[in-house]
Design an enzyme around this catalytic site. Sequence first.
Site, PDB file in Angstrom:
ATOM      1  N   ASP A  57      35.494  49.894  36.604  1.00  0.00           N
ATOM      2  CA  ASP A  57      35.265  48.713  35.754  1.00  0.00           C
ATOM      3  C   ASP A  57      35.702  48.905  34.300  1.00  0.00           C
ATOM      4  O   ASP A  57      35.301  48.144  33.424  1.00  0.00           O
ATOM      5  CB  ASP A  57      33.775  48.320  35.777  1.00  0.00           C
TER       6      ASP A  57
ATOM      7  N   ASP B  63      38.493  42.534  42.698  1.00  0.00           N
ATOM      8  CA  ASP B  63      38.147  42.501  41.267  1.00  0.00           C
ATOM      9  C   ASP B  63      38.938  43.545  40.467  1.00  0.00           C
ATOM     10  O   ASP B  63      39.199  43.382  39.280  1.00  0.00           O
ATOM     11  CB  ASP B  63      36.645  42.787  41.037  1.00  0.00           C
TER      12      ASP B  63
HETATM   13  N1  GLY Z   1      33.089  42.462  39.561  1.00  0.00           N
HETATM   14  C1  GLY Z   1      31.867  42.069  40.107  1.00  0.00           C
HETATM   15  C2  GLY Z   1      31.686  40.621  40.265  1.00  0.00           C
HETATM   16  O1  GLY Z   1      32.614  39.843  40.153  1.00  0.00           O
HETATM   17  O2  GLY Z   1      30.560  40.225  40.522  1.00  0.00           O
END
Ligand code: GLY
Length: 389
Positions: free
Chosen positions: A114, A173
């Site tokens: 992330d 993501d």
């Molecule tokens: N990246 C986590 C979400 O979109 O909840």
Amino acid sequence: MKIFNSLFLFLVFALSNFYCNAQNNVYKTTTNIQLNNRFEKLLENPIDSVGFPRSMSVKTGEIKKVPSKDWTSGFYVGNLWQLYLLTADSKYKERAQKWIPFLEKEKFNGGTHDMGFKIYCSFGKGFEITHSEEYKNVIIKSAQTLCTRFNKKIGSIKSWDNRDKWNFPVIIDNMMNLELLFEASKLTGDDSYRKIAIQHANTTLKNHFRKDNSCYHVVGYDTITGKVKSKNTHQGFSDDSSWARGQAWAVYGFTMTYRYTKDKAYLNQAEATAQFFINHKNMPEDGIPYWDFNAPTIPNTTRDASAAAIMATALIELYTITKKDVYLKYSNKVINSLSSNTYLLNESVNAPFILDHSTGDWSKKAELDEPIVYADYYFLEAIIRKKAL
Ligand code: GLY
């Protein structure tokens, strides 16, 4: 003949006026008093080195705050930078500068993918505005750390560690983290970050999409063979369903990757998935999707304003690339819907958020129909991109 010519010119003039007024409606939303009042609430939030606002329960009034290691920690600072860009009021910039040092240690955190969300949305936006050497160095160090998660055999950056269900999970993501790598190559002249980003995008392009151009949430890989082992969901309704925010990450991610590479394959995928999203039979009239396009209880389930905001900002970029009005039309609709009383967090609520009605994680029954910080971030980005057109 002269009369016909004059009539034609009059029609062209009337239509272009109508078109400009329709476009200006979106600009007006940025000067909307209610919206400005909500912007101000972000400053009322006390500075707290370990408490980045993430979401809130409107029912209880409780604000969920998280430390810098949480994937959402960079958005609040990003929102302050973007409010500075939108309003030119230095109080937002000063506040962003006060908060940002509490995020810096994340540049060493190699335990998560992330990094882009945490660092690029905060230091990246800050660098865009200040050109600070210090911010630049944080971006480069963070990109180096993110690259330690890249597996050559698989051709991807690993998303999560220590999950029983997956040995090497990659979630859609993760496309969002590539911007950090592309920028690190630009800042350093070292192509290695960019090469990793491209390999990750190619592997995702190959394995994450279905025939109808929707995408899976999680693809699990085998680290010995490098092959796909499973295709699942984590936050969607089921493995084969289309989780709304995941589709939006895909469109944003591949549009952004096209911006840096000019590879048409990425653009084609972004357009195809955007079409799947905006034309879906379960897409409501106001353009704000339910949290999953296949949620069985539609229409009696929660919407996800964050998915709409991510898609709206992505589609403004897609419009600038393709000049296809359909993308701008959807983005305008979403910006107008989100700027209305239905989606703006009520003025009386004292919390550092702008929008209501996002869905965080339905599978865990967490953050359902709530204000969530990343919805605000992409909504503000959409307004800024729209103004720049
Ligand atoms: N990246 C986590 C979400 O979109 O909840």
